[in-house]
Design an enzyme around this catalytic site. Sequence first.
Site, PDB file in Angstrom:
ATOM      1  CE  LYS A 251      -4.297   1.088   0.257  1.00 41.23           C
ATOM      2  NZ  LYS A 251      -5.542   0.331  -0.311  1.00 41.23           N
TER       3      LYS A 251
ATOM      4  CG  ASP B 110      -7.284   3.309  -0.926  1.00 41.34           C
ATOM      5  OD1 ASP B 110      -7.668   2.075  -0.892  1.00 41.34           O
ATOM      6  OD2 ASP B 110      -7.304   4.122   0.131  1.00 41.34           O
TER       7      ASP B 110
HETATM    8  P1  NDP Z   1     -12.950   7.693  -2.911  1.00 40.77           P
HETATM    9  O1  NDP Z   1     -11.890   8.788  -2.781  1.00 40.77           O
HETATM   10  O2  NDP Z   1     -13.431   7.509  -4.321  1.00 40.77           O
HETATM   11  O3  NDP Z   1     -14.057   8.149  -1.661  1.00 40.77           O
HETATM   12  C1  NDP Z   1     -13.892   7.996  -0.449  1.00 40.77           C
HETATM   13  C2  NDP Z   1     -15.565   8.344   0.043  1.00 40.77           C
HETATM   14  O4  NDP Z   1     -15.328   8.337   1.640  1.00 40.77           O
HETATM   15  C3  NDP Z   1     -15.799   9.991  -0.180  1.00 40.77           C
HETATM   16  O5  NDP Z   1     -17.176  10.186  -0.249  1.00 40.77           O
HETATM   17  C4  NDP Z   1     -15.163  10.549   1.152  1.00 40.77           C
HETATM   18  O6  NDP Z   1     -15.678  11.835   1.230  1.00 40.77           O
HETATM   19  C5  NDP Z   1     -15.315   9.483   2.172  1.00 40.77           C
HETATM   20  N1  NDP Z   1     -14.544   9.758   3.218  1.00 40.77           N
HETATM   21  C6  NDP Z   1     -12.979   9.484   2.915  1.00 40.77           C
HETATM   22  N2  NDP Z   1     -12.384   9.763   4.027  1.00 40.77           N
HETATM   23  C7  NDP Z   1     -13.220  10.081   4.994  1.00 40.77           C
HETATM   24  C8  NDP Z   1     -13.173  10.461   6.304  1.00 40.77           C
HETATM   25  N3  NDP Z   1     -12.020  10.458   7.015  1.00 40.77           N
HETATM   26  N4  NDP Z   1     -14.435  10.823   7.073  1.00 40.77           N
HETATM   27  C9  NDP Z   1     -15.569  10.795   6.309  1.00 40.77           C
HETATM   28  N5  NDP Z   1     -15.794  10.316   4.932  1.00 40.77           N
HETATM   29  C10 NDP Z   1     -14.556  10.022   4.410  1.00 40.77           C
HETATM   30  O7  NDP Z   1     -12.436   6.370  -2.330  1.00 40.77           O
HETATM   31  P2  NDP Z   1     -12.774   5.150  -2.485  1.00 40.77           P
HETATM   32  O8  NDP Z   1     -14.304   4.873  -2.899  1.00 40.77           O
HETATM   33  O9  NDP Z   1     -11.847   4.221  -3.526  1.00 40.77           O
HETATM   34  O10 NDP Z   1     -12.496   4.244  -1.072  1.00 40.77           O
HETATM   35  C11 NDP Z   1     -13.329   4.029  -0.183  1.00 40.77           C
HETATM   36  C12 NDP Z   1     -12.826   2.818   0.649  1.00 40.77           C
HETATM   37  O11 NDP Z   1     -13.118   1.598   0.169  1.00 40.77           O
HETATM   38  C13 NDP Z   1     -11.526   3.085   1.496  1.00 40.77           C
HETATM   39  O12 NDP Z   1     -11.444   2.481   2.585  1.00 40.77           O
HETATM   40  C14 NDP Z   1     -10.736   2.160   0.617  1.00 40.77           C
HETATM   41  O13 NDP Z   1      -9.588   1.872   0.974  1.00 40.77           O
HETATM   42  C15 NDP Z   1     -11.688   1.222   0.075  1.00 40.77           C
HETATM   43  N6  NDP Z   1     -11.396   0.303  -0.827  1.00 40.77           N
HETATM   44  C16 NDP Z   1     -11.164   0.952  -2.152  1.00 40.77           C
HETATM   45  C17 NDP Z   1     -10.902   0.053  -3.243  1.00 40.77           C
HETATM   46  C18 NDP Z   1     -10.928   0.637  -4.815  1.00 40.77           C
HETATM   47  O14 NDP Z   1     -11.037  -0.077  -5.601  1.00 40.77           O
HETATM   48  N7  NDP Z   1     -11.085   2.179  -4.919  1.00 40.77           N
HETATM   49  C19 NDP Z   1     -10.891  -1.355  -3.434  1.00 40.77           C
HETATM   50  C20 NDP Z   1     -10.982  -1.877  -1.870  1.00 40.77           C
HETATM   51  C21 NDP Z   1     -11.177  -1.015  -0.784  1.00 40.77           C
HETATM   52  P3  NDP Z   1     -14.882  13.223   0.835  1.00 40.77           P
HETATM   53  O15 NDP Z   1     -14.971  13.351  -0.567  1.00 40.77           O
HETATM   54  O16 NDP Z   1     -15.594  14.140   1.587  1.00 40.77           O
HETATM   55  O17 NDP Z   1     -13.526  13.187   1.200  1.00 40.77           O
HETATM   56  O1  2IT Z   2      -7.766  -1.651  -1.049  1.00 41.49           O
HETATM   57  C1  2IT Z   2      -7.835  -2.106  -2.009  1.00 41.49           C
HETATM   58  O2  2IT Z   2      -7.837  -3.252  -2.284  1.00 41.49           O
HETATM   59  C2  2IT Z   2      -7.569  -1.028  -3.082  1.00 41.49           C
HETATM   60  N1  2IT Z   2      -7.652   0.100  -2.920  1.00 41.49           N
HETATM   61  C3  2IT Z   2      -7.485  -1.526  -4.459  1.00 41.49           C
HETATM   62  C4  2IT Z   2      -5.977  -2.068  -4.874  1.00 41.49           C
HETATM   63  C5  2IT Z   2      -5.819  -2.362  -6.138  1.00 41.49           C
HETATM   64  O3  2IT Z   2      -4.522  -2.769  -6.328  1.00 41.49           O
HETATM   65  O4  2IT Z   2      -6.430  -2.635  -6.839  1.00 41.49           O
END
Ligand code: NDP
Ligand code: 2IT
Length: 447
Positions: free
Chosen positions: A129, A169
Amino acid sequence: MAFKNAYLQKVYEKVEQRNPGEKEFLQAVREVLESFEPVVEKDKSFETNGIIDRIVEPERFIQFRVSWVDDNGNVQVNRGYRCQFNSAIGPYKGGIRLHPSVCASVIKFLGFEQIFKNSLTGLPMGGGKGGSDFDPKGKSDREIMAFCQSFMTELSKHIGADTDVPAGDIGTGAREIGYMFGQYKRLRGLFEGVLTGKGLTYGGSLARTEATGYGLLYITEEMLKCHGDSMKDKIVAVSGAGNVAIYAIQKAQQLGAKVVTCSDSNGWVYDPDGIDVAALKEIKEVKRQRLTAYKDYRPASEYHEGKGVWSVKCDVALPCATQNELNLEDAKMLVANGAKVVAEGANMPTTQEATDFLQESGVYFLPGKAANAGGVATSALEMSQNSERLHWTFEEVDSKLQKIMVDLYHNIDNAAKKYGFEGNYVAGANIAGFEKVVEAMTAQGVV
Ligand code: NDP
Ligand code: 2IT
């Protein structure tokens, strides 16, 4: 609470000593090691081979300065990280988080979780990561590009299609991946699959954008099916409004559920008629606005400042924002309101106390390392397409993703049963993810 097994207790104490104050990392390690109690108790070779001592220590942890110039001509300095945690079963793989809360503890917890998640996909990826405390919010495109280029200038020395493959992420989406890919290519002179989540015109995979949210619903649907139920007609609460949340909402609706909430870090939306995904996509993906804009599209919806998604009556809760966003108080509200399922789209969104309470209350709880594995699994499919220089159809990728999530559910369910944790998918995921990594680490000797 002390571990029953003396070896696990000894290892955990050392992790505490070596990583003082790193609360997210310690939280993630504790939860995983708790699941290993019966496994380690049965087989002394874990101790003699130092498996647990090694699995909790990153193979490499890189921290670096990221300097860039903002639109006012001022020099800005951020801190960049890459944690290459474990490469026993494949090249390091995991996202890059850009958020002001990013620190060593957050990066290590995410890298540690990624080891087991990647193993659970059944595909050959080690755990890693990266990220930075850079805040993309309110920055111009030029500032984002300047940051990404500077970040990649250092990171490019440590990654490659066969060594370490970062992805998106929080705060890192297609735009940031594009700028990082361009800079990597310029510096290394290599057009290769060094990043996933790329644009479709330069090696990206169809369905990667949708994959995490869709995968979350595929595994939830399979779990419900095995308990004689389905997502159809369920009322669903989702937190977050980013990549994972948007496509979780979309797939939940396709499966016949009604999703009534979403949120960002300022506030949350309640839409009793069901969230309008097209509106949400326009607000977040195109205009990059706050959720306050949602009311312009749906006047009958409510917008509330602050936190509140878990106070809404729902059958299924899908936390898709960030770590520790669902605490004990939230869990109590969910149970009081009759929620039957919590499936984590985010990484470690539920606190340990909340997880314990939900499980004790008979809620089906799917942990992030299983439930959100669809994203990284599809990244592995992007890597395969890059290696063979081919491009698969959306349907081909989506059907592979679906099969991976269904198999993953049965894998964690069986692992839980095998070690006397029936129905405990947290333990099942930790053990099932661990088994393959241990075999590979043992076979490769003390490295
Ligand atoms: P994005 O940046 O696209 O979206 C994140 C969302 O969560 C936004 O709406 C953001 O609001 C909100 N958010 C982030 N931090 C905070 C905080 N501290 N408090 C309140 N709201 C918060 O990220 P992703 O959708 O990609 O990721 C979301 C989660 O999923 C994370 O935990 C990530 O690690 C996990 N994940 C992502 C993957 C991927 O492929 N993208 C794969 C597997 C897991 P705001 O815009 O106001 O910050
Ligand atoms: O938390 C996760 O698994 C991700 N943000 C996606 C990682 C990836 O390599 O696609």
